[in-house]
Motif scaffolding. Structure first.
Motif, short mmCIF file in Angstrom:
data_model
loop_
_atom_site.label_atom_id
_atom_site.label_comp_id
_atom_site.label_asym_id
_atom_site.label_seq_id
_atom_site.Cartn_x
_atom_site.Cartn_y
_atom_site.Cartn_z
N ILE A 1 14.68 2.41 -6.91
CA ILE A 1 15.33 3.27 -5.93
C ILE A 1 16.73 2.77 -5.60
CG2 ILE A 1 15.27 3.99 -3.49
CD1 ILE A 1 12.28 4.30 -3.74
N ASP A 2 16.86 1.47 -5.36
CA ASP A 2 18.18 0.91 -5.03
C ASP A 2 19.14 1.02 -6.21
OD1 ASP A 2 17.27 0.30 -2.52
OD2 ASP A 2 16.96 -1.83 -2.92
N ASN B 1 2.79 7.97 -17.10
CA ASN B 1 2.85 7.90 -15.64
C ASN B 1 4.01 7.02 -15.20
OD1 ASN B 1 0.73 9.52 -14.92
ND2 ASN B 1 -0.76 7.88 -14.76
N VAL B 2 4.77 7.50 -14.25
CA VAL B 2 5.75 6.69 -13.53
C VAL B 2 5.29 6.66 -12.08
CG1 VAL B 2 8.16 6.40 -12.85
CG2 VAL B 2 7.60 7.34 -15.11
N TRP B 3 4.94 5.49 -11.61
CA TRP B 3 4.30 5.31 -10.30
C TRP B 3 5.26 4.48 -9.45
CZ3 TRP B 3 1.85 1.75 -7.02
CH2 TRP B 3 0.76 2.21 -6.27
N LEU B 4 5.95 5.15 -8.53
CA LEU B 4 7.03 4.54 -7.76
C LEU B 4 6.55 4.18 -6.37
CD1 LEU B 4 10.03 3.82 -7.34
CD2 LEU B 4 10.45 6.25 -6.86
N ALA B 5 6.54 2.90 -6.06
CA ALA B 5 6.07 2.43 -4.76
C ALA B 5 7.13 2.69 -3.69
CB ALA B 5 5.75 0.94 -4.82
N LEU B 6 6.73 3.36 -2.62
CA LEU B 6 7.62 3.57 -1.47
C LEU B 6 7.31 2.57 -0.36
CD1 LEU B 6 7.75 7.47 -1.26
CD2 LEU B 6 9.07 5.90 -2.69
N THR B 7 6.18 1.88 -0.48
CA THR B 7 5.83 0.76 0.40
C THR B 7 5.25 -0.33 -0.51
OG1 THR B 7 3.57 1.55 0.75
CG2 THR B 7 5.24 2.33 2.31
N GLU B 8 4.94 -1.47 0.05
CA GLU B 8 4.34 -2.54 -0.74
C GLU B 8 3.01 -2.07 -1.33
OE1 GLU B 8 2.90 -7.22 -0.21
OE2 GLU B 8 3.73 -6.10 1.49
N ALA B 9 2.77 -2.43 -2.59
CA ALA B 9 1.51 -2.10 -3.27
C ALA B 9 0.98 -3.38 -3.90
CB ALA B 9 1.73 -1.02 -4.33
N ALA C 1 8.54 -2.18 -2.04
CA ALA C 1 9.06 -0.82 -1.89
C ALA C 1 10.26 -0.63 -2.80
CB ALA C 1 9.43 -0.57 -0.44
N GLY C 2 10.24 0.44 -3.59
CA GLY C 2 11.34 0.73 -4.51
C GLY C 2 11.08 0.32 -5.93
N ASP C 3 10.04 -0.49 -6.18
CA ASP C 3 9.67 -0.87 -7.55
C ASP C 3 8.83 0.25 -8.19
OD1 ASP C 3 10.84 -3.32 -7.00
OD2 ASP C 3 8.94 -4.39 -6.77
N ALA C 4 8.84 0.28 -9.52
CA ALA C 4 8.04 1.28 -10.24
C ALA C 4 7.24 0.61 -11.34
CB ALA C 4 8.94 2.36 -10.84
N VAL C 5 6.10 1.20 -11.67
CA VAL C 5 5.31 0.77 -12.82
C VAL C 5 5.12 1.99 -13.73
CG1 VAL C 5 3.10 1.16 -11.63
CG2 VAL C 5 3.19 -0.38 -13.57
N ILE C 6 5.28 1.77 -15.04
CA ILE C 6 5.24 2.85 -16.03
C ILE C 6 4.16 2.53 -17.05
CG2 ILE C 6 6.61 4.28 -17.60
CD1 ILE C 6 9.13 3.12 -16.33
N PHE C 7 3.30 3.52 -17.36
CA PHE C 7 2.22 3.27 -18.31
C PHE C 7 1.71 4.60 -18.86
CE2 PHE C 7 0.43 3.82 -14.12
CZ PHE C 7 -0.75 4.53 -14.30
N SER D 1 3.92 9.53 -7.44
CA SER D 1 3.30 9.48 -8.75
C SER D 1 3.80 10.66 -9.58
CB SER D 1 1.77 9.53 -8.59
OG SER D 1 1.13 9.64 -9.82
N MET D 2 4.35 10.37 -10.77
CA MET D 2 5.01 11.38 -11.58
C MET D 2 4.53 11.27 -13.03
SD MET D 2 8.81 10.58 -10.04
CE MET D 2 8.60 8.80 -10.11
N ARG D 3 4.54 12.39 -13.76
CA ARG D 3 4.11 12.39 -15.15
C ARG D 3 5.14 13.08 -16.04
NH1 ARG D 3 -0.52 13.76 -12.22
NH2 ARG D 3 -2.20 12.21 -12.32
N CYS D 4 5.20 12.61 -17.28
CA CYS D 4 6.13 13.19 -18.25
C CYS D 4 5.58 12.96 -19.65
CB CYS D 4 7.51 12.54 -18.12
SG CYS D 4 7.51 10.77 -18.48
N ALA D 5 6.27 13.48 -20.65
CA ALA D 5 5.93 13.23 -22.05
C ALA D 5 7.21 13.30 -22.86
CB ALA D 5 4.91 14.25 -22.56
N VAL D 6 7.21 12.63 -24.01
CA VAL D 6 8.38 12.69 -24.89
C VAL D 6 8.10 13.55 -26.13
CG1 VAL D 6 9.34 10.51 -24.11
CG2 VAL D 6 7.73 10.53 -26.03
N GLU D 7 6.89 14.04 -26.26
CA GLU D 7 6.53 15.00 -27.28
C GLU D 7 5.84 16.17 -26.59
OE1 GLU D 7 4.04 12.70 -29.77
OE2 GLU D 7 5.69 11.75 -30.86
#
Length: 371
Positions: free
Chosen positions: A53-54, A173-181, A225-231, A252-258
Motif C-alpha cells: 500500500i505504501d 489470489n492477492v491477499w492484502l492485509a489492511l490490519t496485522e495478520a 498492515a499494507g503487506d500482501a501475500v500472493i499464491f 482478497s482479490m483474484r486474477c489470472a494471466v490466461e
C-alpha cells in the motif's frame, strides 16, 4: 448490456501505479527478482510483498474506502467489532465489495502486479473485504453471516481450494492485509499443493472428514498492515480461527494471466484486459458448462507425507489422544472443541506444546501430561 457497460467502466478506471516492489519467496526464504515472481507463484510458491500500500501510494485510497463504507479510519478497523454490531458489519462489507472504489483498487493493483509479466490479464469483479472478527463475536451469528455474505468473509473458512467454490481453476489470489495478520487470526497455506486433490463435498464445498491438511507444514501469514501475500488459488488454504482480540481485515482479490478455465458451475464474473483492450469474456462464460469440475480423489498428499509431520499417538480412542513429546507423555482431546474436527489428523506445533487442528488451526493445549 448493463453488465457489459459496468464491466467496461471498471476496465477504464484502472489507474497506473508506479512504484518499486520487492518479492519474498517463502519457499526459497529470500527476495527474488520481480521477473521471477510469476513463475514461482505458478509453481506453487507463496510470495510476500511488503508495504504494498505504501509503495504504490494507496494510503489515501484505502482511508477513503474505510471511512466511506465502515465509518472509521483504516487504523481503527481492528477494533470495529467493539463499535458496531455484526449485522452492521455484514451490511457494510456487502456494499463495500461491489463499490466502484473497491473495484478500481483491485483492478489497479492487479494491473500493476501483472503488467511486468503479461499484456493479457483477467480480473475478478468482486473483491472481498474480509473482516475476520474475533470468534467470540461471531460464534452465535455464523449461520446469519454465511447466509448474507458467505463463509470465510467474517468467520473462519476451513481448508479448501477456490475452485471448490465455483472459481476458475487457474486463478491467482492477492491477499492484502489492511490490519496485522498473524498466527492468531490470519491464514494458513500449504505450499506446493497444486497436485494435491483432496476429497471434498461438491455441494457443501468443504473438505471431507478424514482428509489430511498437514497444518504444521503451512505457511502462516505474518503480515503487517499494507503487506500482501500472493499464491495460486489451487493451493490448499484456510482461515486461522480468530483467537486474538482484534478484527483481522484483508482485501482478497483474484486474477489470472490466461483465459479463466471456468467451473462447470460458474458463479463469478471475470473480465479480460488483453493488449490494452477490454474483453467481457461472453463466449467463455457461455460455454462454462463444458469445462472442468475439480478433482476429488485423495486423502493424503505424498509430498507432504515424506516430511513426517503426521501425529504418532501412543494411544488413541474416541475420547483422547496420547502423544510422546521429548520424553513426556501428553494427553489431548480427540476432537477439536471449536467445530469437532478429528485431532488425530492434526499435527504438533514446533514446540510440541499444542496440537494444531487440521481445520481452522486452533492450537489445542494438552489436557494433562502423564508421567
Amino acid at each position: 448490456m448493463r453488465r457489459y457497460r459496468a464491466n467496461k467502466a471498471v476496465f477504464q478506471s484502472i489507474k497506473p501505479l508506479p512504484g518499486e516492489l520487492s518479492y519474498f519467496s517463502v519457499s526459497q526464504q529470500q527476495i527474488i527478482p520481480e521477473s521471477a515472481a510469476l513463475a514461482a507463484i505458478q509453481q506453487g510458491d507463496v510470495i510476500i510483498v511488503r508495504q504494498l500500500i505504501d509503495k504504490l501510494g494507496l494510503q489515501q485510497d484505502f482511508t477513503q474506502l474505510s471511512q466511506q463504507y465502515f465509518a472509521c479510519d483504516v487504523a481503527d478497523l481492528s477494533q470495529i467489532h467493539l463499535k458496531q454490531t455484526v449485522h452492521d458489519i455484514v451490511r457494510q462489507a456487502r456494499v463495500a465489495r461491489s463499490s466502484p472504489l473497491s473495484l478500481q483498487l483491485q483492478s489497479s493493483i492487479m494491473h500493476r502486479l501483472l503488467s511486468p509479466h503479461t499484456r493479457q490479464m483477467y480480473l475478478e469483479l468482486q473483491p472481498n473485504i474480509r473482516l475476520h472478527l474475533p470468534y467470540a463475536f461471531v460464534k452465535d451469528h455464523e449461520a446469519y453471516i454465511e447466509q448474507q455474505i458467505g463463509r470465510g468473509k467474517l468467520n473462519p473458512h476451513g481448508q479448501h481450494k477456490d475452485s471448490w467454490r465455483g472459481h476458475p481453476k487457474n486463478t491467482i489470489n492477492v491477499w492484502l492485509a489492511l490490519t496485522e495478520a498473524n498466527a492468531q487470526n490470519g491464514m494458513g497455506i500449504l505450499l506446493h499443493s497444486l497436485d494435491y486433490h483432496p476429497k471434498h463435498d461438491p455441494d457443501g464445498q468443504e473438505i471431507q472428514p478424514g482428509v489430511k491438511t498437514y497444518p504444521s507444514q503451512h505457511y502462516v501469514t505474518d503480515l503487517q498492515a499494507g503487506d500482501a501475500v500472493i499464491f495460486c488459488a489451487e493451493l490448499l488454504h484456510g482461515s486461522v480461527i480468530n483467537q486474538s482480540g482484534q478484527t483481522r481485515v484483508a482485501l482478497s482479490m483474484r486474477c489470472a494471466v490466461e483465459k479463466p478455465q471456468f467451473h462447470q458451475k460458474y458463479r463469478y464474473n471475470y473480465i479480460g484486459v488483453e493488449h490494452g483492450r477490454f474483453n467481457n469474456l461472453t463466449l467463455a462464460k457461455s460455454f462454462a458448462p463444458a469445462l472442468f469440475v475439480p478433482e476429488s480423489t485423495a486423502t493424503t498428499f505424498a509430498a507432504a507425507e515424506q516430511k513426517g509431520s503426521s501425529l504418532q499417538p501412543t494411544y488413541i480412542d474416541h475420547e483422547r489422544i496420547d502423544v510422546m513429546v521429548e520424553g513426556q507423555l501428553k494427553q489431548f482431546p480427540r476432537y477439536c472443541p471449536h467445530a469437532g474436527a478429528d485431532l488425530a489428523l492434526g499435527e504438533l506445533s514446533a514446540d510440541g506444546n499444542h496440537l494444531i487442528c487440521p481445520a481452522h488451526r486452533l492450537c489445542v493445549k494438552p489436557r494433562k501430561c502423564l508421567a
